[in-house]
Design an enzyme around this catalytic site. Structure first.
Site, PDB file in Angstrom:
ATOM      1  N   LYS A 223      23.646 -17.193  61.537  1.00  0.00           N
ATOM      2  CA  LYS A 223      23.013 -16.875  62.812  1.00  0.00           C
ATOM      3  C   LYS A 223      24.072 -16.971  63.925  1.00  0.00           C
ATOM      4  O   LYS A 223      24.936 -16.123  63.974  1.00  0.00           O
ATOM      5  CB  LYS A 223      21.777 -17.743  62.992  1.00  0.00           C
ATOM      6  CG  LYS A 223      20.719 -17.255  61.990  1.00  0.00           C
ATOM      7  CD  LYS A 223      19.482 -18.037  61.834  1.00  0.00           C
ATOM      8  CE  LYS A 223      18.622 -17.333  60.782  1.00  0.00           C
ATOM      9  NZ  LYS A 223      17.627 -18.184  60.162  1.00  0.00           N
TER      10      LYS A 223
ATOM     11  N   SER B 277      11.583 -20.873  64.764  1.00  0.00           N
ATOM     12  CA  SER B 277      12.201 -19.552  64.650  1.00  0.00           C
ATOM     13  C   SER B 277      11.358 -18.437  65.241  1.00  0.00           C
ATOM     14  O   SER B 277      11.899 -17.420  65.659  1.00  0.00           O
ATOM     15  CB  SER B 277      12.539 -19.253  63.195  1.00  0.00           C
ATOM     16  OG  SER B 277      11.430 -19.452  62.369  1.00  0.00           O
TER      17      SER B 277
ATOM     18  N   HIS C 184      18.411 -22.373  64.577  1.00  0.00           N
ATOM     19  CA  HIS C 184      18.448 -21.653  65.861  1.00  0.00           C
ATOM     20  C   HIS C 184      19.000 -22.489  67.018  1.00  0.00           C
ATOM     21  O   HIS C 184      19.003 -22.038  68.156  1.00  0.00           O
ATOM     22  CB  HIS C 184      17.050 -21.119  66.197  1.00  0.00           C
ATOM     23  CG  HIS C 184      16.527 -20.228  65.122  1.00  0.00           C
ATOM     24  ND1 HIS C 184      16.865 -18.899  65.030  1.00  0.00           N
ATOM     25  CD2 HIS C 184      15.739 -20.498  64.045  1.00  0.00           C
ATOM     26  CE1 HIS C 184      16.291 -18.376  63.953  1.00  0.00           C
ATOM     27  NE2 HIS C 184      15.614 -19.321  63.341  1.00  0.00           N
TER      28      HIS C 184
HETATM   29  C1  LIG Z   1      16.984 -18.137  58.844  1.00  0.00           C
HETATM   30  C2  LIG Z   1      16.425 -19.478  58.629  1.00  0.00           C
HETATM   31  C3  LIG Z   1      16.638 -20.161  57.430  1.00  0.00           C
HETATM   32  C4  LIG Z   1      17.285 -19.503  56.243  1.00  0.00           C
HETATM   33  O1  LIG Z   1      18.657 -19.425  56.375  1.00  0.00           O
HETATM   34  P1  LIG Z   1      19.445 -18.302  55.587  1.00  0.00           P
HETATM   35  O2  LIG Z   1      20.857 -18.729  55.675  1.00  0.00           O
HETATM   36  O3  LIG Z   1      19.168 -17.030  56.297  1.00  0.00           O
HETATM   37  O4  LIG Z   1      18.910 -18.308  54.188  1.00  0.00           O
HETATM   38  C5  LIG Z   1      16.200 -21.459  57.332  1.00  0.00           C
HETATM   39  N1  LIG Z   1      15.539 -22.051  58.346  1.00  0.00           N
HETATM   40  C6  LIG Z   1      15.282 -21.426  59.503  1.00  0.00           C
HETATM   41  C7  LIG Z   1      14.540 -22.133  60.589  1.00  0.00           C
HETATM   42  C8  LIG Z   1      15.708 -20.111  59.671  1.00  0.00           C
HETATM   43  O5  LIG Z   1      15.434 -19.463  60.801  1.00  0.00           O
END
Ligand SMILES: *Cc1c(COP(=O)(O)O)cnc(C)c1O
Length: 385
Positions: free
Chosen positions: A236, A177, A205
């Site tokens: 996302k 990330s 991602h």
């Molecule tokens: C954003 C993210 C999460 C958390 O997900 P949410 O739905 O925002 O709680 C988990 N793992 C990674 C790699 C992330 O970037």
């Protein structure tokens, strides 16, 4: 206790580590209004520009009309609505897995799934740069928690070779990330075969962005195995909220019984699931969006002329520009903000000490002009700061 909390906050501030929230008064998009000012934004993970898509807004309004706004009870009581069930089946089919289970957030999925799948006597093997919630899931599970250097297949093999744990689970981000690089998942899967281990990947991602029709990192690397369990977030690229875990039916059946963040938590509203079903269809039909996004990524990488700060070798939407020093990263972010461009400065503990960076997040919603504006502002900052 209160005095020591204040002391800790003061210390963060002195070290340039105090985080501040901006107040957003517009939908999440490439052009936003934050703290009452308009900005071009490179902050969100809305990689396909779906967070404010008219089709999805209409889907949410319609679904709220026919399913209400709340789930009312745990999925195991009366909270499992047909919209949830349809989305689980649609997601499983989309990522080419036998079954899937929804969670209300990615954080909840990783804590719940790791906590349920392994425990005392088992071992987790985790990349040092994994997202915080994989670490928390690991600690919460009570399994032995082994961390290996970023993407280091040899270090991982040495740990697996030495392990006497009953069950072994490799848990990694598929796309990191804060670095944007892709984990060597094919090599990890080969190690799983060799050492009778399982592979848990967090595709927050990659889902929607990589692979055919946006199916994600596993499709991108052409990997399929009953040893793989995948998780992806729906807040996302999918533009809404929530997450899911997908894998063999026995894994999902087991999680429904034992993942505490599923069992003891109220599911997200059914209307969100209906919205997400429409979002998954848009992702599936979104090859043009992904082609545009890839062209923006290439343009940015090929045209940014910057000697003082280094772009990391990433091919994905996450393009980190490493500054190093916390205060300098902050100064760069503030300079860009003065030019009407928002890019977050990411500092420790989110990234290792000495690698503070701008995390530039590119989206299909950006235009080529947006990218040109960003490039020119960074190049100006290099002279001005
Ligand atoms: C954003 C993210 C999460 C958390 O997900 P949410 O739905 O925002 O709680 C988990 N793992 C990674 C790699 C992330 O970037």
């Amino acid at each position: 206790m209160l005095a020591s909390l204040q002391l800790a906050l003061d210390k963060r501030k002195a070290e340039g580590l105090l985080r501040q929230r901006r107040l957003l008064d517009s939908p999440q998009a490439e052009h936003i209004v934050a703290n009452n000012k308009p900005y071009l934004s490179f902050c969100s993970n809305d990689y396909l520009g779906l967070a404010n898509h008219p089709t999805l807004i209409a889907a949410m309004q319609k679904a709220a009309g026919d399913s209400g706004v709340g789930s009312g009870a745990s999925g195991l009581v009366t909270g499992h609505h047909r919209y949830h069930d349809d989305l689980e089946k649609q997601l499983a089919k989309f990522v080419n897995m036998p079954a899937a289970l929804l969670f209300s957030a990615g954080y909840m999925a990783n804590i719940g799934a790791l906590g349920a799948l392994v425990g005392r006597g088992d071992a987790i093997f985790a990349d040092k740069l994994n997202h915080a919630c994989l670490n928390d899931g690991g600690y919460y599970s009570l399994a032995e928690f082994n961390r290996f250097a970023h993407n280091d297949v040899v270090a991982l093999e040495n740990l697996l070779k030495a392990s006497t744990a009953r069950h072994k689970l490799i848990a990694v981000d598929a796309v990191f990330s804060m670095d944007g690089d892709i984990a060597p998942l094919a090599e990890y899967l080969a190690l799983c075969e060799k050492y009778d281990a399982y592979l848990y990947i967090d595709d927050a991602h990659g889902f929607g962005v990589l692979g055919e029709h946006g199916q994600g990192s596993l499709n991108h690397l052409k990997l399929k195995s009953p040893r793989i369990i995948m998780m992806a977030t729906l807040g996302k690229a999918a533009g809404v909220a929530g997450s899911f875990v997908a894998g063999e039916s026995v894994v999902i059946d087991y999680l429904i019984q034992t993942a505490k963040s599923y069992v003891y938590s109220t599911p997200a509203p059914p209307a969100l699931s209906a919205t997400l079903s429409a979002s998954v269809s848009l992702i599936e039909q979104g090859d043009d969006l992904r082609t545009h996004l890839r062209s923006l990524i290439s343009y940015f990488k090929e045209n940014l002329q910057c000697k003082r700060w280094q772009l990391m070798p990433s091919e994905t939407s996450v393009q980190p520009l490493v500054v190093g020093d916390n205060l300098e990263a902050l100064a760069l972010s503030e300079y860009l903000q003065g030019q009407g461009i928002l890019v977050p400065a990411i500092r420790p503990p989110t990234v290792p000490v000495g690698t503070a960076r701008l995390r530039i997040s590119l989206s299909a919603a950006h235009s080529l002009d947006d990218i040109k504006q960003l490039i020119s502002a960074i190049q100006q900052a290099e002279q001005a700061l």
